[in-house]
Design an enzyme around this catalytic site. Structure first.
Site, PDB file in Angstrom:
ATOM      1  N   CYS A   1      -6.031  -3.953   7.038  1.00  0.00           N
ATOM      2  CA  CYS A   1      -7.163  -3.028   7.076  1.00  0.00           C
ATOM      3  C   CYS A   1      -8.383  -3.544   6.335  1.00  0.00           C
ATOM      4  O   CYS A   1      -9.516  -3.246   6.712  1.00  0.00           O
ATOM      5  CB  CYS A   1      -6.743  -1.672   6.528  1.00  0.00           C
ATOM      6  SG  CYS A   1      -6.364  -1.641   4.748  1.00  0.00           S
TER       7      CYS A   1
ATOM      8  N   CYS B   1       0.835  -1.201   0.000  1.00  0.00           N
ATOM      9  CA  CYS B   1       0.000   0.000   0.000  1.00  0.00           C
ATOM     10  C   CYS B   1       0.870   1.252   0.000  1.00  0.00           C
ATOM     11  O   CYS B   1       0.610   2.203  -0.740  1.00  0.00           O
ATOM     12  CB  CYS B   1      -0.928  -0.003   1.215  1.00  0.00           C
ATOM     13  SG  CYS B   1      -2.075   1.390   1.264  1.00  0.00           S
TER      14      CYS B   1
END
Length: 363
Positions: A197, A101
Protein backbone atom coordinates in the site's frame (compact mmCIF):
# COMPACT_ATOMS: atom_id res chain seq x y z
CA UNK A 1 -21.29 -5.14 21.71
CA UNK A 2 -19.51 -1.83 21.11
CA UNK A 3 -17.47 -2.37 17.97
CA UNK A 4 -14.92 -0.30 16.04
CA UNK A 5 -15.31 -0.94 12.31
CA UNK A 6 -12.00 -0.30 10.55
CA UNK A 7 -13.00 1.51 7.34
CA UNK A 8 -10.31 1.80 4.67
CA UNK A 9 -12.57 3.49 2.15
CA UNK A 10 -12.97 0.33 0.08
CA UNK A 11 -15.99 -1.81 -0.65
CA UNK A 12 -15.06 -4.67 1.70
CA UNK A 13 -14.76 -2.63 4.89
CA UNK A 14 -17.91 -0.70 3.92
CA UNK A 15 -20.03 -3.85 3.77
CA UNK A 16 -18.35 -5.23 6.91
CA UNK A 17 -19.34 -2.11 8.86
CA UNK A 18 -22.91 -2.29 7.55
CA UNK A 19 -23.23 -5.94 8.48
CA UNK A 20 -22.09 -5.23 12.03
CA UNK A 21 -24.82 -2.59 12.31
CA UNK A 22 -27.37 -5.07 10.94
CA UNK A 23 -26.25 -7.58 13.57
CA UNK A 24 -27.32 -5.13 16.28
CA UNK A 25 -23.93 -3.92 17.48
CA UNK A 26 -23.15 -0.36 18.51
CA UNK A 27 -20.70 0.53 15.74
CA UNK A 28 -18.28 3.40 15.27
CA UNK A 29 -16.42 3.74 11.98
CA UNK A 30 -12.68 4.49 12.14
CA UNK A 31 -10.38 5.28 9.24
CA UNK A 32 -6.68 4.83 9.96
CA UNK A 33 -4.48 7.62 8.64
CA UNK A 34 -1.29 5.65 7.94
CA UNK A 35 0.52 8.05 5.62
CA UNK A 36 2.32 11.14 6.88
CA UNK A 37 1.76 12.79 3.49
CA UNK A 38 -1.45 11.30 2.13
CA UNK A 39 -2.04 11.92 -1.56
CA UNK A 40 -5.01 13.99 -2.55
CA UNK A 41 -6.23 11.43 -5.09
CA UNK A 42 -5.67 7.74 -5.67
CA UNK A 43 -3.36 7.34 -8.68
CA UNK A 44 -4.16 3.69 -9.31
CA UNK A 45 -5.68 0.59 -7.75
CA UNK A 46 -2.47 -0.03 -5.85
CA UNK A 47 -2.44 2.72 -3.26
CA UNK A 48 -4.57 3.30 -0.21
CA UNK A 49 -4.92 5.72 2.69
CA UNK A 50 -5.46 8.70 0.39
CA UNK A 51 -7.66 11.66 1.26
CA UNK A 52 -10.10 10.23 -1.28
CA UNK A 53 -10.24 6.97 0.68
CA UNK A 54 -11.01 8.79 3.93
CA UNK A 55 -13.81 10.65 2.18
CA UNK A 56 -15.25 7.43 0.76
CA UNK A 57 -15.23 5.85 4.21
CA UNK A 58 -16.96 8.87 5.74
CA UNK A 59 -19.72 8.80 3.11
CA UNK A 60 -20.39 5.12 3.82
CA UNK A 61 -20.51 5.79 7.58
CA UNK A 62 -23.00 8.61 7.01
CA UNK A 63 -25.20 6.37 4.86
CA UNK A 64 -25.11 3.55 7.43
CA UNK A 65 -25.77 6.07 10.20
CA UNK A 66 -22.77 5.53 12.44
CA UNK A 67 -20.25 7.97 13.97
CA UNK A 68 -17.00 8.29 12.04
CA UNK A 69 -13.49 9.25 13.13
CA UNK A 70 -10.00 9.36 11.64
CA UNK A 71 -7.28 8.01 13.91
CA UNK A 72 -3.75 9.13 13.14
CA UNK A 73 -1.40 6.13 13.27
CA UNK A 74 1.06 7.35 10.66
CA UNK A 75 4.06 7.43 12.98
CA UNK A 76 3.33 3.97 14.38
CA UNK A 77 2.87 2.62 10.84
CA UNK A 78 6.13 4.21 9.72
CA UNK A 79 8.09 2.66 12.59
CA UNK A 80 6.46 -0.77 12.78
CA UNK A 81 5.74 -1.49 9.13
CA UNK A 82 7.65 0.77 6.73
CA UNK A 83 10.97 0.84 8.61
CA UNK A 84 10.68 -2.88 9.32
CA UNK A 85 10.16 -3.44 5.58
CA UNK A 86 13.33 -1.48 4.75
CA UNK A 87 15.36 -3.22 7.47
CA UNK A 88 14.29 -6.66 6.26
CA UNK A 89 15.27 -5.98 2.64
CA UNK A 90 18.56 -4.45 3.83
CA UNK A 91 19.26 -7.71 5.66
CA UNK A 92 18.64 -9.75 2.51
CA UNK A 93 15.18 -10.96 3.50
CA UNK A 94 11.80 -10.64 1.78
CA UNK A 95 9.13 -9.41 4.23
CA UNK A 96 5.34 -9.34 3.96
CA UNK A 97 4.25 -5.90 5.21
CA UNK A 98 0.56 -6.89 5.29
CA UNK A 99 1.25 -9.40 8.07
CA UNK A 100 3.23 -6.82 10.01
CA UNK A 101 0.44 -4.28 9.60
CA UNK A 102 -2.16 -6.75 10.86
CA UNK A 103 0.03 -7.78 13.77
CA UNK A 104 1.28 -4.39 14.89
CA UNK A 105 -1.29 -1.87 13.65
CA UNK A 106 -4.78 -3.23 13.03
CA UNK A 107 -4.77 -5.86 15.77
CA UNK A 108 -2.34 -4.26 18.22
CA UNK A 109 -2.38 -0.46 18.04
CA UNK A 110 -5.97 -0.19 16.78
CA UNK A 111 -7.38 -2.96 18.96
CA UNK A 112 -5.51 -1.75 22.04
CA UNK A 113 -6.86 1.78 21.58
CA UNK A 114 -10.37 0.49 20.97
CA UNK A 115 -10.32 -1.62 24.13
CA UNK A 116 -8.87 1.28 26.15
CA UNK A 117 -11.79 3.44 24.99
CA UNK A 118 -14.31 0.88 26.19
CA UNK A 119 -15.04 -0.95 22.94
CA UNK A 120 -15.38 -4.73 22.90
CA UNK A 121 -14.01 -5.63 19.49
CA UNK A 122 -12.73 -4.55 16.08
CA UNK A 123 -14.34 -5.55 12.79
CA UNK A 124 -12.52 -5.49 9.46
CA UNK A 125 -13.27 -6.37 5.85
CA UNK A 126 -10.80 -9.26 5.71
CA UNK A 127 -11.96 -12.45 4.03
CA UNK A 128 -11.63 -15.04 6.81
CA UNK A 129 -13.92 -16.76 9.29
CA UNK A 130 -13.95 -17.00 13.07
CA UNK A 131 -15.50 -20.19 14.41
CA UNK A 132 -16.29 -21.02 18.03
CA UNK A 133 -14.40 -24.25 18.65
CA UNK A 134 -13.98 -26.48 21.72
CA UNK A 135 -10.88 -24.57 22.81
CA UNK A 136 -12.15 -21.08 22.04
CA UNK A 137 -12.43 -18.93 18.94
CA UNK A 138 -10.67 -20.31 15.87
CA UNK A 139 -9.49 -18.59 12.70
CA UNK A 140 -10.51 -20.37 9.49
CA UNK A 141 -10.18 -19.82 5.75
CA UNK A 142 -12.86 -17.84 3.94
CA UNK A 143 -15.38 -19.64 1.75
CA UNK A 144 -14.04 -17.75 -1.30
CA UNK A 145 -10.58 -19.26 -1.98
CA UNK A 146 -9.74 -16.52 -4.47
CA UNK A 147 -10.11 -13.86 -1.76
CA UNK A 148 -9.10 -15.83 1.34
CA UNK A 149 -6.93 -13.63 3.59
CA UNK A 150 -6.37 -16.03 6.48
CA UNK A 151 -2.68 -16.13 5.51
CA UNK A 152 -2.12 -12.46 6.40
CA UNK A 153 -4.15 -12.93 9.60
CA UNK A 154 -2.02 -15.84 10.79
CA UNK A 155 -0.15 -13.46 13.12
CA UNK A 156 -3.19 -13.03 15.41
CA UNK A 157 -3.11 -14.67 18.82
CA UNK A 158 -6.04 -16.14 20.75
CA UNK A 159 -6.68 -12.95 22.72
CA UNK A 160 -6.80 -10.83 19.57
CA UNK A 161 -9.18 -13.29 17.92
CA UNK A 162 -11.45 -13.02 20.96
CA UNK A 163 -11.91 -9.32 20.13
CA UNK A 164 -12.19 -9.58 16.33
CA UNK A 165 -14.95 -9.89 13.75
CA UNK A 166 -14.59 -10.74 10.05
CA UNK A 167 -18.15 -10.40 8.70
CA UNK A 168 -17.26 -11.19 5.07
CA UNK A 169 -15.74 -14.63 5.50
CA UNK A 170 -18.87 -16.47 4.38
CA UNK A 171 -19.32 -14.45 1.17
CA UNK A 172 -17.65 -14.18 -2.24
CA UNK A 173 -16.31 -10.90 -3.61
CA UNK A 174 -18.92 -10.60 -6.40
CA UNK A 175 -21.64 -11.00 -3.75
CA UNK A 176 -20.04 -8.25 -1.66
CA UNK A 177 -20.00 -5.86 -4.61
CA UNK A 178 -23.64 -6.67 -5.37
CA UNK A 179 -24.58 -6.07 -1.73
CA UNK A 180 -22.73 -2.76 -1.71
CA UNK A 181 -24.61 -1.67 -4.81
CA UNK A 182 -27.93 -2.67 -3.27
CA UNK A 183 -27.07 -0.64 -0.18
CA UNK A 184 -26.35 2.36 -2.39
CA UNK A 185 -22.64 2.60 -1.52
CA UNK A 186 -20.65 4.71 -3.97
CA UNK A 187 -17.67 2.37 -3.48
CA UNK A 188 -19.50 -0.66 -4.92
CA UNK A 189 -17.35 -0.63 -8.08
CA UNK A 190 -14.22 0.92 -6.57
CA UNK A 191 -11.04 -0.98 -7.59
CA UNK A 192 -9.29 -3.02 -4.92
CA UNK A 193 -5.96 -1.85 -3.59
CA UNK A 194 -3.25 -4.48 -3.92
CA UNK A 195 0.45 -5.19 -3.52
CA UNK A 196 2.22 -2.89 -1.04
CA UNK A 197 0.00 0.00 0.00
CA UNK A 198 2.82 2.47 0.68
CA UNK A 199 4.44 1.83 -2.72
CA UNK A 200 1.61 3.16 -4.85
CA UNK A 201 3.31 2.64 -8.22
CA UNK A 202 4.25 -0.97 -7.44
CA UNK A 203 7.97 -0.38 -8.09
CA UNK A 204 9.52 -1.89 -4.96
CA UNK A 205 13.05 -1.79 -6.40
CA UNK A 206 12.78 1.89 -7.26
CA UNK A 207 11.24 2.73 -3.90
CA UNK A 208 14.01 0.94 -2.00
CA UNK A 209 16.70 2.56 -4.15
CA UNK A 210 15.29 6.01 -3.39
CA UNK A 211 15.33 5.19 0.30
CA UNK A 212 18.74 3.51 0.50
CA UNK A 213 20.67 4.93 -2.45
CA UNK A 214 22.47 2.95 -5.11
CA UNK A 215 24.91 0.35 -3.74
CA UNK A 216 26.68 -1.24 -6.74
CA UNK A 217 27.87 -4.81 -6.42
CA UNK A 218 28.40 -8.11 -8.21
CA UNK A 219 25.99 -10.73 -9.43
CA UNK A 220 27.79 -14.09 -9.37
CA UNK A 221 26.93 -17.64 -10.33
CA UNK A 222 27.19 -20.56 -7.93
CA UNK A 223 30.84 -21.05 -8.91
CA UNK A 224 31.68 -17.47 -7.91
CA UNK A 225 32.10 -16.13 -11.45
CA UNK A 226 30.90 -12.55 -11.91
CA UNK A 227 28.09 -12.59 -14.47
CA UNK A 228 26.58 -9.15 -13.95
CA UNK A 229 26.29 -6.03 -11.83
CA UNK A 230 23.54 -4.64 -9.63
CA UNK A 231 22.80 -1.29 -7.99
CA UNK A 232 21.80 -2.74 -4.63
CA UNK A 233 21.45 -6.32 -3.39
CA UNK A 234 18.50 -5.14 -1.27
CA UNK A 235 16.37 -4.96 -4.44
CA UNK A 236 16.58 -8.71 -5.16
CA UNK A 237 14.71 -11.67 -3.76
CA UNK A 238 15.14 -15.43 -3.97
CA UNK A 239 13.32 -16.85 -6.99
CA UNK A 240 13.54 -13.65 -9.04
CA UNK A 241 14.23 -14.13 -12.75
CA UNK A 242 13.28 -10.87 -14.44
CA UNK A 243 15.35 -7.71 -14.39
CA UNK A 244 18.68 -9.37 -13.62
CA UNK A 245 20.53 -7.86 -16.61
CA UNK A 246 23.17 -10.61 -16.70
CA UNK A 247 26.17 -9.97 -18.97
CA UNK A 248 27.43 -13.57 -19.18
CA UNK A 249 24.89 -16.20 -20.30
CA UNK A 250 25.18 -19.87 -19.39
CA UNK A 251 26.78 -22.03 -22.04
CA UNK A 252 23.67 -24.23 -22.19
CA UNK A 253 21.35 -21.21 -22.38
CA UNK A 254 19.45 -22.20 -19.20
CA UNK A 255 17.55 -19.45 -17.45
CA UNK A 256 18.97 -18.27 -14.13
CA UNK A 257 17.25 -17.15 -10.98
CA UNK A 258 18.30 -15.47 -7.76
CA UNK A 259 19.18 -18.28 -5.34
CA UNK A 260 20.78 -16.22 -2.57
CA UNK A 261 21.17 -12.62 -1.43
CA UNK A 262 24.28 -11.89 0.67
CA UNK A 263 23.95 -8.43 2.25
CA UNK A 264 27.33 -8.52 4.03
CA UNK A 265 29.20 -8.70 0.73
CA UNK A 266 26.47 -6.93 -1.26
CA UNK A 267 26.39 -9.94 -3.58
CA UNK A 268 23.52 -11.53 -5.47
CA UNK A 269 23.94 -15.22 -6.38
CA UNK A 270 22.14 -16.71 -9.39
CA UNK A 271 21.65 -20.32 -10.43
CA UNK A 272 19.38 -22.66 -12.34
CA UNK A 273 15.77 -23.28 -11.40
CA UNK A 274 16.44 -26.67 -9.84
CA UNK A 275 18.41 -24.97 -7.05
CA UNK A 276 15.28 -23.15 -5.89
CA UNK A 277 13.57 -26.30 -4.59
CA UNK A 278 13.62 -26.57 -0.78
CA UNK A 279 11.71 -28.71 1.70
CA UNK A 280 13.08 -27.80 5.16
CA UNK A 281 12.30 -24.47 6.83
CA UNK A 282 13.47 -22.89 10.07
CA UNK A 283 11.37 -19.99 11.34
CA UNK A 284 11.10 -17.74 14.38
CA UNK A 285 8.72 -15.10 15.77
CA UNK A 286 6.02 -17.77 16.06
CA UNK A 287 2.48 -16.52 16.62
CA UNK A 288 -0.22 -19.01 17.58
CA UNK A 289 -3.95 -18.57 16.93
CA UNK A 290 -4.68 -20.81 19.92
CA UNK A 291 -2.74 -23.19 22.17
CA UNK A 292 0.94 -23.72 21.34
CA UNK A 293 1.32 -27.07 19.51
CA UNK A 294 3.13 -29.84 21.37
CA UNK A 295 5.31 -32.35 19.55
CA UNK A 296 5.09 -33.09 15.85
CA UNK A 297 2.03 -31.77 14.09
CA UNK A 298 0.76 -32.70 10.64
CA UNK A 299 -0.15 -29.43 8.95
CA UNK A 300 -0.66 -27.68 5.68
CA UNK A 301 2.02 -25.02 5.15
CA UNK A 302 1.32 -21.94 3.04
CA UNK A 303 4.39 -19.90 2.11
CA UNK A 304 2.92 -16.82 0.44
CA UNK A 305 -0.41 -15.04 0.17
CA UNK A 306 -2.71 -16.97 -2.19
CA UNK A 307 0.03 -19.57 -2.64
CA UNK A 308 -0.56 -23.31 -2.65
CA UNK A 309 -0.64 -25.33 0.54
CA UNK A 310 2.05 -27.98 1.13
CA UNK A 311 1.54 -31.04 3.32
CA UNK A 312 4.14 -30.87 6.08
CA UNK A 313 5.25 -31.75 9.59
CA UNK A 314 5.89 -28.89 12.02
CA UNK A 315 7.60 -28.88 15.41
CA UNK A 316 7.34 -25.85 17.71
CA UNK A 317 9.90 -24.93 20.36
CA UNK A 318 9.48 -21.65 22.25
CA UNK A 319 9.05 -18.98 19.56
CA UNK A 320 10.72 -21.10 16.86
CA UNK A 321 9.25 -23.59 14.41
CA UNK A 322 10.84 -26.17 12.14
CA UNK A 323 8.84 -27.35 9.13
CA UNK A 324 9.54 -30.26 6.80
CA UNK A 325 7.51 -30.22 3.59
CA UNK A 326 6.43 -33.49 1.97
CA UNK A 327 7.61 -32.12 -1.38
CA UNK A 328 9.79 -29.25 -2.46
CA UNK A 329 8.61 -25.67 -2.83
CA UNK A 330 10.39 -23.19 -5.10
CA UNK A 331 11.51 -19.63 -4.56
CA UNK A 332 11.12 -19.49 -0.78
CA UNK A 333 13.03 -16.57 0.74
CA UNK A 334 14.04 -15.80 4.32
CA UNK A 335 11.71 -13.12 5.65
CA UNK A 336 8.60 -14.69 4.13
CA UNK A 337 6.00 -16.07 6.51
CA UNK A 338 4.95 -19.68 6.78
CA UNK A 339 1.36 -20.05 7.95
CA UNK A 340 0.28 -23.45 9.26
CA UNK A 341 -3.19 -24.94 8.80
CA UNK A 342 -5.14 -27.86 10.22
CA UNK A 343 -7.75 -28.27 7.51
CA UNK A 344 -9.27 -24.81 7.16
CA UNK A 345 -8.18 -23.75 10.67
CA UNK A 346 -5.16 -21.49 11.04
CA UNK A 347 -2.79 -22.95 13.64
CA UNK A 348 -0.28 -20.09 13.60
CA UNK A 349 2.55 -18.47 11.69
CA UNK A 350 6.27 -17.77 11.86
CA UNK A 351 8.89 -15.85 9.90
CA UNK A 352 11.25 -17.97 7.81
CA UNK A 353 14.91 -17.56 8.80
CA UNK A 354 16.55 -20.25 6.66
CA UNK A 355 15.78 -22.99 4.15
CA UNK A 356 17.39 -26.30 3.22
CA UNK A 357 17.14 -28.92 0.52
CA UNK A 358 17.08 -32.57 1.54
CA UNK A 359 18.15 -35.33 -0.81
CA UNK A 360 14.95 -37.36 -0.49
CA UNK A 361 12.13 -34.90 -1.17
CA UNK A 362 10.39 -34.75 -4.53
CA UNK A 363 9.44 -31.73 -6.61
Amino acid sequence: MRVVAAMSGGVDSAVAAARMVDAGHEVVGVHLALSQSAATLRESARGCCTIEDAGDARRVADKVGIPFYVWDMAQRFKEDVVEDFVAEYTAGRTPNPCLRCNERIKFAALLDKALALGFDAVATGHYAQIVDGPGGRELHRAVDPAKDQSYVLGVLDADQLAHSFFPLGDTTKPQIRQEAAERGFSVAKKPDSHDICFIADGDTKGWLTRRLGEQPGDIVDTEGEVVGQHQGAFAYTVGQRRGLGLKVPRADGAKRYVVDVQPRTNTVVVGTQDLLGIDILAADHARWCGPVPVGELRVGAQLRAHGEEFAAVAVAEDDRVSVRLDRRARGVAPGQSVVLYDGTRVVGSATITSTERSRTAQG
